[in-house]
Scaffold this active site. Structure first.
Site, PDB file in Angstrom:
ATOM      1  N   HIS A  94       1.951   4.486  -4.323  1.00  0.00           N
ATOM      2  CA  HIS A  94       2.088   3.474  -3.274  1.00  0.00           C
ATOM      3  C   HIS A  94       2.868   2.295  -3.841  1.00  0.00           C
ATOM      4  O   HIS A  94       2.522   1.772  -4.900  1.00  0.00           O
ATOM      5  CB  HIS A  94       0.702   3.027  -2.797  1.00  0.00           C
ATOM      6  N   HIS A  96       5.393  -1.429  -2.878  1.00  0.00           N
ATOM      7  CA  HIS A  96       5.759  -2.478  -1.928  1.00  0.00           C
ATOM      8  C   HIS A  96       7.276  -2.659  -1.985  1.00  0.00           C
ATOM      9  O   HIS A  96       7.779  -3.740  -2.224  1.00  0.00           O
ATOM     10  CB  HIS A  96       5.051  -3.789  -2.265  1.00  0.00           C
ATOM     11  N   TYR A 121      18.365  14.479   1.746  1.00  0.00           N
ATOM     12  CA  TYR A 121      17.429  14.422   0.624  1.00  0.00           C
ATOM     13  C   TYR A 121      16.040  13.913   0.997  1.00  0.00           C
ATOM     14  O   TYR A 121      15.033  14.426   0.506  1.00  0.00           O
ATOM     15  CB  TYR A 121      18.055  13.622  -0.516  1.00  0.00           C
TER      16      TYR A 121
END
Length: 216
Positions: A94, A96, A121
């Site tokens: 994960h 940002h 892709y």
């Protein structure tokens, strides 16, 4: 060096590479990977991808109990949701990352298919990316939202927050989330320019040629 020690080193190396290239900053982002005994190694809460310590990664056993290392990321519900619903998940990342977050703020984005088909892709590595609504950071409802997809997606985008990607191993998950950010960057760079993306027929050709789960 044991297999677990190698995995610890690999997690920190890949996380550091993501940090060094500006794909997540400060103490943002989290990463986890399956161990050989069915447990998990997870980045601790409040840590920077640029300074992870292999010895201090949170260690869970196969029953989901914390048995070593520092306190894990508060986003564990996100990670657990992918592991519990996708049998192929060997790692979850994960970030940002800037361009994907920017794209999530655009009012006309398709929530069911977040990334426009600009190159083959992202399709190959991610399938369709689901845009989820905004949640407060650490809200267990994020995990519930992922569970609601019943394992049908390997990647989601948390609106105004960041992408989450599951892969067969930690390298595959990192490669896939980089592709997500690269495609979002292309989308933002070409926004308003009417770029020539892939046609529906070309998308279907990619899906067929690379056996992509696309219609979930």
């Amino acid at each position: 060096m044991s297999e677990e020690s190698k995995l610890r080193e690999q997690i920190c190396l890949l996380a550091g590479s993501l940090f060094d290239r500006g794909l997540t900053g400060g103490s943002t982002g989290n990463i986890s990977a399956r161990t050989g005994d069915g447990g998990l190694l997870v980045s601790p809460t409040g840590t920077s991808f640029g300074r992870l310590d292999p010895a201090r990664l949170s260690r869970f056993d196969a029953a989901g109990q914390l048995i070593g290392g520092d306190r894990p990321t508060k986003e564990m519900p996100l990670h657990s949701a992918f592991y519990d619903t996708r049998s192929t998940a060997g790692a979850v990342v994960h970030l940002h990352s800037c361009h994907s977050v920017a794209l999530s703020m655009m009012a006309d984005v398709d929530a069911d298919n977040f990334l426009p088909p600009l190159t083959p892709y992202a399709i190959m590595k991610l399938g369709k990316v689901k845009l989820l609504p905004f949640f407060l950071p650490g809200d267990p409802a994020m995990g519930a939202a992922v569970r609601g997809l019943a394992g049908g997606r390997s990647a989601v985008m948390l609106a105004n927050h960041g992408p989450v990607v599951a892969g067969k191993d930690v390298e595959a998950a990192c490669n896939a989330i980089e592709e997500l950010e690269d495609t979002a960057r292309l989308a933002m760079m070409t926004r308003g320019m009417n770029p020539r993306g892939l046609s529906e027929a070309q998308v279907r050709a990619v899906v067929t040629a690379f056996d992509v789960a696309w219609d979930a």
